[in-house]
Write a protein that holds these residues in place. Structure first.
Motif, PDB file in Angstrom:
ATOM      1  N   GLY A 111      32.111  32.328  39.517  1.00  0.00           N
ATOM      2  CA  GLY A 111      32.917  33.495  39.841  1.00  0.00           C
ATOM      3  C   GLY A 111      33.844  33.261  41.019  1.00  0.00           C
ATOM      4  N   LYS A 112      34.941  34.018  41.086  1.00  0.00           N
ATOM      5  CA  LYS A 112      35.990  33.788  42.077  1.00  0.00           C
ATOM      6  C   LYS A 112      35.480  33.854  43.507  1.00  0.00           C
ATOM      7  CE  LYS A 112      40.632  35.199  43.477  1.00  0.00           C
ATOM      8  NZ  LYS A 112      41.779  36.099  43.229  1.00  0.00           N
ATOM      9  N   GLU A 113      34.707  34.867  43.839  1.00  0.00           N
ATOM     10  CA  GLU A 113      34.249  35.019  45.213  1.00  0.00           C
ATOM     11  C   GLU A 113      33.392  33.835  45.656  1.00  0.00           C
ATOM     12  OE1 GLU A 113      31.749  38.212  47.989  1.00  0.00           O
ATOM     13  OE2 GLU A 113      32.440  38.794  45.985  1.00  0.00           O
ATOM     14  N   GLU A 114      32.477  33.425  44.779  1.00  0.00           N
ATOM     15  CA  GLU A 114      31.607  32.309  45.129  1.00  0.00           C
ATOM     16  C   GLU A 114      32.378  30.997  45.213  1.00  0.00           C
ATOM     17  OE1 GLU A 114      27.747  29.739  43.528  1.00  0.00           O
ATOM     18  OE2 GLU A 114      28.247  31.647  42.553  1.00  0.00           O
ATOM     19  N   ARG A 115      33.294  30.766  44.280  1.00  0.00           N
ATOM     20  CA  ARG A 115      33.999  29.475  44.304  1.00  0.00           C
ATOM     21  C   ARG A 115      34.911  29.365  45.523  1.00  0.00           C
ATOM     22  NH1 ARG A 115      36.682  31.539  39.360  1.00  0.00           N
ATOM     23  NH2 ARG A 115      38.884  31.943  39.805  1.00  0.00           N
ATOM     24  N   LEU A 116      35.532  30.476  45.954  1.00  0.00           N
ATOM     25  CA  LEU A 116      36.371  30.416  47.153  1.00  0.00           C
ATOM     26  C   LEU A 116      35.524  30.222  48.402  1.00  0.00           C
ATOM     27  CD1 LEU A 116      39.098  33.123  46.417  1.00  0.00           C
ATOM     28  CD2 LEU A 116      39.277  30.635  46.226  1.00  0.00           C
ATOM     29  N   SER A 117      34.337  30.819  48.407  1.00  0.00           N
ATOM     30  CA  SER A 117      33.427  30.637  49.538  1.00  0.00           C
ATOM     31  C   SER A 117      32.964  29.183  49.628  1.00  0.00           C
ATOM     32  CB  SER A 117      32.218  31.566  49.375  1.00  0.00           C
ATOM     33  OG  SER A 117      31.254  31.304  50.375  1.00  0.00           O
ATOM     34  N   ARG A 118      32.603  28.619  48.494  1.00  0.00           N
ATOM     35  CA  ARG A 118      32.139  27.222  48.490  1.00  0.00           C
ATOM     36  C   ARG A 118      33.288  26.265  48.790  1.00  0.00           C
ATOM     37  NH1 ARG A 118      28.493  26.784  43.092  1.00  0.00           N
ATOM     38  NH2 ARG A 118      28.657  24.551  43.572  1.00  0.00           N
ATOM     39  N   ALA A 119      34.484  26.567  48.308  1.00  0.00           N
ATOM     40  CA  ALA A 119      35.658  25.731  48.605  1.00  0.00           C
ATOM     41  C   ALA A 119      35.979  25.786  50.094  1.00  0.00           C
ATOM     42  CB  ALA A 119      36.853  26.192  47.782  1.00  0.00           C
ATOM     43  N   SER A 120      35.846  26.964  50.688  1.00  0.00           N
ATOM     44  CA  SER A 120      36.096  27.113  52.124  1.00  0.00           C
ATOM     45  C   SER A 120      35.113  26.279  52.936  1.00  0.00           C
ATOM     46  CB  SER A 120      35.990  28.590  52.507  1.00  0.00           C
ATOM     47  OG  SER A 120      36.240  28.763  53.882  1.00  0.00           O
ATOM     48  N   GLU A 121      33.851  26.263  52.515  1.00  0.00           N
ATOM     49  CA  GLU A 121      32.833  25.469  53.203  1.00  0.00           C
ATOM     50  C   GLU A 121      33.125  23.972  53.045  1.00  0.00           C
ATOM     51  OE1 GLU A 121      29.540  23.861  55.109  1.00  0.00           O
ATOM     52  OE2 GLU A 121      30.603  25.777  55.324  1.00  0.00           O
ATOM     53  N   ALA A 122      33.572  23.561  51.859  1.00  0.00           N
ATOM     54  CA  ALA A 122      33.898  22.148  51.652  1.00  0.00           C
ATOM     55  C   ALA A 122      35.068  21.710  52.536  1.00  0.00           C
ATOM     56  CB  ALA A 122      34.217  21.890  50.182  1.00  0.00           C
ATOM     57  N   LEU A 123      36.062  22.583  52.681  1.00  0.00           N
ATOM     58  CA  LEU A 123      37.185  22.268  53.573  1.00  0.00           C
ATOM     59  C   LEU A 123      36.716  22.183  55.027  1.00  0.00           C
ATOM     60  CD1 LEU A 123      40.177  24.348  52.157  1.00  0.00           C
ATOM     61  CD2 LEU A 123      40.016  21.860  52.307  1.00  0.00           C
ATOM     62  N   ARG A 124      35.777  23.044  55.391  1.00  0.00           N
ATOM     63  CA  ARG A 124      35.235  22.981  56.755  1.00  0.00           C
ATOM     64  C   ARG A 124      34.551  21.632  56.981  1.00  0.00           C
ATOM     65  NH1 ARG A 124      30.951  22.832  59.439  1.00  0.00           N
ATOM     66  NH2 ARG A 124      29.627  22.927  57.583  1.00  0.00           N
ATOM     67  N   GLN A 125      33.831  21.138  55.975  1.00  0.00           N
ATOM     68  CA  GLN A 125      33.127  19.864  56.105  1.00  0.00           C
ATOM     69  C   GLN A 125      34.086  18.705  56.360  1.00  0.00           C
ATOM     70  OE1 GLN A 125      30.294  19.043  52.922  1.00  0.00           O
ATOM     71  NE2 GLN A 125      29.755  21.194  52.796  1.00  0.00           N
ATOM     72  N   VAL A 126      35.299  18.786  55.830  1.00  0.00           N
ATOM     73  CA  VAL A 126      36.263  17.698  56.040  1.00  0.00           C
ATOM     74  C   VAL A 126      37.248  18.011  57.164  1.00  0.00           C
ATOM     75  CG1 VAL A 126      36.049  16.969  53.633  1.00  0.00           C
ATOM     76  CG2 VAL A 126      37.915  18.519  54.281  1.00  0.00           C
ATOM     77  N   GLY A 127      36.978  19.084  57.912  1.00  0.00           N
ATOM     78  CA  GLY A 127      37.784  19.415  59.088  1.00  0.00           C
ATOM     79  C   GLY A 127      39.149  19.991  58.800  1.00  0.00           C
ATOM     80  N   LEU A 128      39.287  20.727  57.694  1.00  0.00           N
ATOM     81  CA  LEU A 128      40.598  21.247  57.315  1.00  0.00           C
ATOM     82  C   LEU A 128      40.602  22.760  57.090  1.00  0.00           C
ATOM     83  CD1 LEU A 128      42.102  18.578  54.886  1.00  0.00           C
ATOM     84  CD2 LEU A 128      42.837  19.126  57.205  1.00  0.00           C
ATOM     85  N   SER A 129      39.709  23.480  57.722  1.00  0.00           N
ATOM     86  CA  SER A 129      39.652  24.938  57.533  1.00  0.00           C
ATOM     87  C   SER A 129      40.984  25.601  57.848  1.00  0.00           C
ATOM     88  CB  SER A 129      38.557  25.541  58.413  1.00  0.00           C
ATOM     89  OG  SER A 129      37.285  25.118  57.989  1.00  0.00           O
ATOM     90  N   GLU A 130      41.656  25.098  58.883  1.00  0.00           N
ATOM     91  CA  GLU A 130      42.910  25.742  59.316  1.00  0.00           C
ATOM     92  C   GLU A 130      44.078  25.437  58.377  1.00  0.00           C
ATOM     93  OE1 GLU A 130      43.302  21.600  60.754  1.00  0.00           O
ATOM     94  OE2 GLU A 130      41.658  23.047  60.547  1.00  0.00           O
ATOM     95  N   ARG A 131      43.895  24.535  57.410  1.00  0.00           N
ATOM     96  CA  ARG A 131      44.960  24.190  56.473  1.00  0.00           C
ATOM     97  C   ARG A 131      44.701  24.727  55.070  1.00  0.00           C
ATOM     98  NH1 ARG A 131      49.144  22.539  59.396  1.00  0.00           N
ATOM     99  NH2 ARG A 131      49.871  20.959  57.924  1.00  0.00           N
ATOM    100  N   ALA A 132      43.735  25.626  54.952  1.00  0.00           N
ATOM    101  CA  ALA A 132      43.296  26.101  53.633  1.00  0.00           C
ATOM    102  C   ALA A 132      44.423  26.716  52.809  1.00  0.00           C
ATOM    103  CB  ALA A 132      42.161  27.113  53.795  1.00  0.00           C
ATOM    104  N   SER A 133      45.364  27.408  53.462  1.00  0.00           N
ATOM    105  CA  SER A 133      46.423  28.109  52.724  1.00  0.00           C
ATOM    106  C   SER A 133      47.645  27.237  52.457  1.00  0.00           C
ATOM    107  CB  SER A 133      46.854  29.359  53.495  1.00  0.00           C
ATOM    108  OG  SER A 133      47.404  29.001  54.750  1.00  0.00           O
ATOM    109  N   HIS A 134      47.652  25.997  52.972  1.00  0.00           N
ATOM    110  CA  HIS A 134      48.803  25.120  52.820  1.00  0.00           C
ATOM    111  C   HIS A 134      48.794  24.416  51.460  1.00  0.00           C
ATOM    112  CE1 HIS A 134      48.833  25.771  57.117  1.00  0.00           C
ATOM    113  NE2 HIS A 134      50.006  25.173  57.220  1.00  0.00           N
ATOM    114  N   ARG A 135      49.976  24.282  50.877  1.00  0.00           N
ATOM    115  CA  ARG A 135      50.113  23.506  49.649  1.00  0.00           C
ATOM    116  C   ARG A 135      50.182  22.019  49.994  1.00  0.00           C
ATOM    117  NH1 ARG A 135      54.473  26.899  45.902  1.00  0.00           N
ATOM    118  NH2 ARG A 135      53.207  28.786  45.657  1.00  0.00           N
TER     119      ARG A 135
END
Length: 225
Positions: A111-135
């Protein structure tokens, strides 16, 4: 892999991309696959990742006979148990970093809410939380590869397959991405990477060298890791 061969037709003959290869990789290993161009590295990676089937021999993944699986089962294995990282990043240009990372979960029906939450956590793991909205076009090469690593991690796979993951990166970004792989391995993932760079291969614990479709050398390094 037991006596695995992969042949491709070429005119009236066949190219032996892999020729009777025996290879066993244990859970939690960090393996680099090396060899000159045409040695069979990419073919081996495609077979290990269940993207292709051998012409002869057998390949068992987590105890399962890959050759006996239908396309749906193979797709499920790839999506849930294997994370892929490619030299060219393979990010969709119109999606944000967060949306790119979430894609495998969308294919898996999460589901959308869960996949965005898990994607956000994965970006945090690679140190890119602040670039999440960038193409992708707004990210550096190193950042794009870190997004690709986050995408590989988001499904919680047991195996990460990386095909020349630093091939398009400069020295500084290569060091950053390889540190990321080191951290992922320490957390328990199995990592198999194809590389032609000795410096990159030295991050692994074991190096398998191919030549003319055969394993020329298989040696353990970093015995303490």
């Amino acid at each position: 892999m037991e006596r695995v061969s992969k042949h491709y037709p070429a005119g009236g003959s066949a190219v032996r991309a892999l020729d009777g290869v025996n290879l066993r990789i244990e859970e939690g290993e960090y393996v680099a696959i090396m060899g000159p161009s045409g040695s069979g590295k990419s073919t081996m990676m495609n077979l290990l990742g269940c993207l292709d089937a051998p012409t002869g021999g057998s390949y068992r993944f987590c105890g399962m006979d890959v050759g006996a699986m239908d396309d749906d089962r193979l797709s499920d294995i790839r999506n849930r148990r294997i994370g892929f990282v490619f030299q060219s990043f393979n990010l969709l240009p119109r999606l944000s970093a967060l949306e790119n990372v979430a894609l495998p979960l969308q294919y898996a029906g999460v589901g959308k809410e869960e996949r965005l939450s898990r994607a956000s956590e994965a970006l945090r793991q690679v140190g890119l939380s602040e670039r999440a909205s960038h193409r992708p076009d707004a990210l550096s090469g190193g950042q794009r590869q870190r997004v690709a690593v986050a995408r590989a991690l988001v499904t919680g796979p047991s195996l990460i397959l990386a095909d020349e993951p630093t091939g398009n990166l400069d020295t500084a970004n290569t060091a950053q991405v390889m540190k990321l792989f080191d951290d992922i391995h320490r957390k328990g993932n199995t990592i198999i990477l194809v590389t032609h760079e000795e410096e990159v291969a030295r991050h692994a614990c074991r190096v398998v060298s191919l030549r003319d479709g055969k394993i020329e050398r298989d040696e353990n390094i970093h015995q303490d890791r």
